[in-house]
Design a protein around this motif. Structure first.
Motif, PDB file in Angstrom:
ATOM      1  N   ILE A  21       0.749  -1.124  -0.047  1.00  0.00           N
ATOM      2  CA  ILE A  21      -0.005   0.018  -0.034  1.00  0.00           C
ATOM      3  C   ILE A  21       0.847   1.309  -0.090  1.00  0.00           C
ATOM      4  O   ILE A  21       0.637   2.030  -0.670  1.00  0.00           O
ATOM      5  CB  ILE A  21      -0.990  -0.009   1.177  1.00  0.00           C
ATOM      6  N   THR A  40       1.217   4.443  -2.951  1.00  0.00           N
ATOM      7  CA  THR A  40       0.726   5.637  -2.900  1.00  0.00           C
ATOM      8  C   THR A  40       1.163   6.629  -3.535  1.00  0.00           C
ATOM      9  O   THR A  40       0.751   7.906  -3.663  1.00  0.00           O
ATOM     10  CB  THR A  40       0.610   6.027  -1.145  1.00  0.00           C
ATOM     11  N   VAL A  55      -0.812   7.266  -6.453  1.00  0.00           N
ATOM     12  CA  VAL A  55      -2.258   7.188  -6.072  1.00  0.00           C
ATOM     13  C   VAL A  55      -2.997   8.016  -7.024  1.00  0.00           C
ATOM     14  O   VAL A  55      -4.118   7.676  -7.329  1.00  0.00           O
ATOM     15  CB  VAL A  55      -2.424   7.477  -4.584  1.00  0.00           C
ATOM     16  N   VAL A 110      -3.601   0.531  -4.684  1.00  0.00           N
ATOM     17  CA  VAL A 110      -3.789   0.768  -3.278  1.00  0.00           C
ATOM     18  C   VAL A 110      -5.107   0.266  -2.685  1.00  0.00           C
ATOM     19  O   VAL A 110      -4.934  -0.295  -1.543  1.00  0.00           O
ATOM     20  CB  VAL A 110      -4.016   2.503  -3.119  1.00  0.00           C
ATOM     21  N   SER A 120      -6.008  -2.762   0.427  1.00  0.00           N
ATOM     22  CA  SER A 120      -6.267  -2.176   1.773  1.00  0.00           C
ATOM     23  C   SER A 120      -7.741  -2.926   2.087  1.00  0.00           C
ATOM     24  O   SER A 120      -7.953  -3.058   3.173  1.00  0.00           O
ATOM     25  CB  SER A 120      -6.660  -0.630   1.194  1.00  0.00           C
ATOM     26  N   GLN A 166      -5.360   7.862   3.170  1.00  0.00           N
ATOM     27  CA  GLN A 166      -4.817   7.462   1.940  1.00  0.00           C
ATOM     28  C   GLN A 166      -5.872   7.689   0.822  1.00  0.00           C
ATOM     29  O   GLN A 166      -5.481   8.300  -0.114  1.00  0.00           O
ATOM     30  CB  GLN A 166      -4.064   6.252   1.576  1.00  0.00           C
ATOM     31  N   LEU A 200      -6.541  10.779  -1.784  1.00  0.00           N
ATOM     32  CA  LEU A 200      -6.563  10.578  -3.547  1.00  0.00           C
ATOM     33  C   LEU A 200      -7.786  10.804  -3.983  1.00  0.00           C
ATOM     34  O   LEU A 200      -7.652  11.602  -4.994  1.00  0.00           O
ATOM     35  CB  LEU A 200      -6.574   8.881  -3.402  1.00  0.00           C
ATOM     36  N   ILE A 222       0.714  11.527   5.611  1.00  0.00           N
ATOM     37  CA  ILE A 222      -0.316  11.486   4.526  1.00  0.00           C
ATOM     38  C   ILE A 222      -0.443  12.969   3.877  1.00  0.00           C
ATOM     39  O   ILE A 222      -0.514  13.220   2.690  1.00  0.00           O
ATOM     40  CB  ILE A 222      -1.478  10.783   4.800  1.00  0.00           C
TER      41      ILE A 222
END
Lengths: 296, 307
Positions: A252, A256, A259, A266, A270, B149, B153, B253
């Motif tokens: 993962i 990213t 992404v 991803v 997940s 994440q 995104l 992040i």
């Protein structure tokens, strides 16, 4: 009353009174949540033990020409940046997650049962000492403590993570064992065993342990799910399982960077990670409900 | 009450020394040659090396080094990291970000968590209750870094909200990171508040209040709420401490230049002193929060004091 009649009456009584575990099992069998989570966990464990049953693709054989392909018949979940099959990597990655989960929970269980039994059964200064040590370890948040431990061990296997989680994660389980041992200690059957001349070891092993374990089993099931999530988080931060081992967290994290252009690398690992954690939490909840007499 | 506070403070002092000693030992046992790390590429002369060893007390036994470290920590002298920068400076510039992020997340958790929990608890078994239960379970099972994440995104792809906080000084940029940071605590708070409210709704004093003819809103809003918030407050107090520690993932992040971000950077460049200092500071925050909550709990619920 003749002896035969007494034996018969006893047998009848035995047939009507079920043990707590038998009662719990009867409840569990009727709970769909239990079956759903048990089937998911069974599948994941099979996946971790014999990954070849689920895929014949080698997760390490990657072709850059196939980089970031969308899902297709050949690559069920598509491919990642390096051109590796995502499905194969998920299948092979399950082993690291489950290994960390089961080994660290086993570690926690051993510490918790030994320390909890000593603290609960003997009490006194050993109880006070264990309580102070528990306070100290409880003062270190799991993720932060694991970061400190793991940022210094450079060993390419799951063991450093297991060690970190085990060393930091035993506190809650120990407290639970301690309190259930204390309540089991005062039961009549323990007094009876003592009067019959049983020594401490026998009382603890044969009488207290089997009756004090239910709450800690529940907590350990839920902890297992949490440990798997923490392992993935640590791998995501780059300090989890090191070396070539495939883990969901590392995959993962690697995906990213890309992404914004491709979701698959991803999302699929997940989803498997979340499903695994969810399965253990649901199993723990189902077992807790089955063992809780208040909910009957 | 005073005795209870003194006992808790003493316990905290013990836990404080225990945890910092443990963290310090872990880092001490594992680190390589710190002088080499400080020197970097340049070879050091023997005399400089000896002077540095003297300056950082590296020739002293472990416990003496720990004592020097504690002295520094307690007088707010955090020392320098392996690249020679003052750690205190580093922490001072990063701290406001983490504090803002954690407080924002905390407000979100308190307001949304208690509101949703109370609504679900008063309508037990209804559609809202069941939806909340399923959704919170899903949030609890998805690790925070996955939620973060995926949100980052979506935000970046459709340009919905800023996903890179560096350089954007507004509080608005922190809203989504705060939601991510607080998601797990929110789910737990909702479940806790829900259970607590349903249990209290069955209590005798609720029946009495109803028999007196009080309206439903007053029973729930005053009688039930006050009693069911005790476990929720305990959880929330401990949570504010863990939110700051848990910020490492969220800050990475969303590129928030806070404590967690610095911690992550220090881990990746293997800067041991910074890692240990930041972790110790977070442990202190965590312990102090626990102490405050315990004392408050003693004030709220007299049964706790006389344990």
């Amino acid at each position: 009353m003749s002896e035969a009649a007494i034996a018969e009456a006893a047998a009848e009584a035995g047939a009507n009174t079920r043990s707590l575990a038998a009662d719990a099992w009867r409840d569990l069998r009727r709970n769909p949540v239990f079956w759903v989570s048990a089937v998911i966990i069974a599948l994941l464990v099979t996946m971790a033990v014999v990954p070849r049953l689920f895929t014949s693709t080698d997760p390490h054989s990657c072709r850059l020409r196939d980089s970031l392909l969308p899902p297709s018949g050949e690559h069920w979940f598509g491919t990642n940046l390096q051109g590796c099959d995502i499905y194969a990597r998920i299948v092979y990655g399950s082993r690291a997650s489950l290994e960390v989960g089961f080994l660290s929970v086993a570690f926690v269980a051993v510490i918790a049962v030994i320390l909890g039994m000593i603290a609960g059964y003997y009490g006194g200064w050993s109880d006070a000492l264990i309580a102070r040590v528990t306070d100290i370890v409880l003062g270190i948040p799991l993720l932060l403590g694991a970061i400190v431990i793991l940022s210094s061990i450079e060993l390419p296997s799951v063991w450093p993570v297991v060690l970190a989680l085990g060393l930091l994660g035993w506190t809650t389980a120990t407290r639970i064992v301690r309190s259930s041992v204390i309540s089991a200690k005062q039961q009549d059957y323990v007094q009876a065993a003592r009067m019959l001349g049983a020594n401490n070891r026998r009382i603890m092993g044969r009488h207290i342990a089997p009756n004090a374990m239910a709450p800690v089993i529940v907590i350990l099931t839920i902890t297992l799910g949490q440990f798997i999530a923490v392992e993935a988080t640590l791998s995501f931060l780059g300090i989890g399982v090191k070396g070539n081992t495939i883990t969901w967290g590392k995959d993962i994290a690697a995906a990213t960077a890309r992404v914004t252009t491709s979701l698959g690398p991803v999302l699929f690992p997940s989803a498997f990670l979340a499903l695994t954690v969810l399965a253990f939490i649901m199993l723990g909840d189902a077992v807790r409900e089955a063992f809780d007499p208040k909910l009957r | 009450m005073a005795r209870y506070i003194v006992r808790r403070v003493l316990q905290m002092v013990l836990a404080f020394f225990g945890t910092t000693l443990l963290v310090y030992w872990l880092m001490f046992a594992a680190s390589g040659d710190p002088i080499a790390a400080l020197a970097g590429e340049r070879p050091l002369s023997e005399s400089t090396r000896a002077a540095l060893i003297q300056e950082f007390h590296l020739d002293q036994p472990f416990l003496v080094q720990y004592a020097y470290y504690m002295k520094g920590l307690l007088t707010l002298d955090l020392g320098v990291n392996t690249s020679g920068r003052e750690i205190g400076e580093l922490v001072a510039s990063a701290w406001p970000w983490t504090l803002r992020l954690a407080l924002l997340a905390f407000v979100f958790v308190v307001v949304a968590g208690i509101a949703l929990g109370v609504i679900a608890g008063t309508r037990r078994g209804g559609a809202f209750d069941n939806t909340t239960l399923v959704l919170t379970l899903v949030v609890i099972s998805i690790p925070v870094f996955v939620i973060g994440q995926v949100l980052a995104l979506v935000g970046a792809r459709y340009d919905l909200f800023p996903t890179n906080v560096v350089g954007d000084d507004s509080l608005a940029a922190l809203i989504v990171p705060a939601l991510v940071l607080g998601s797990l605590s929110l789910a737990t708070t909702v479940r806790l508040a829900r259970t607590s409210v349903t249990e209290n709704l069955r209590a005798d004093y609720v029946r009495t209040a109803r028999a007196k003819g009080l309206i439903h809103r007053r029973i729930v809003g005053v009688h039930v709420l006050r009693n069911s918030l005790i476990p929720v407050i305990t959880f929330l107090g401990v949570e504010l401490g863990s939110l700051m520690g848990g910020a490492i993932v969220t800050e990475k992040i969303f590129n928030v230049p806070g404590i967690g971000f610095q911690l992550y950077k220090a881990i990746s460049i293997e800067d041991g002193p910074t890692v240990v200092t930041i972790v110790s500071l977070l442990v202190i925050v965590y312990l102090v929060m626990n102490l405050i909550v315990d004392v408050l709990y003693g004030v709220l619920d007299p049964r706790i004091r006389y344990e």
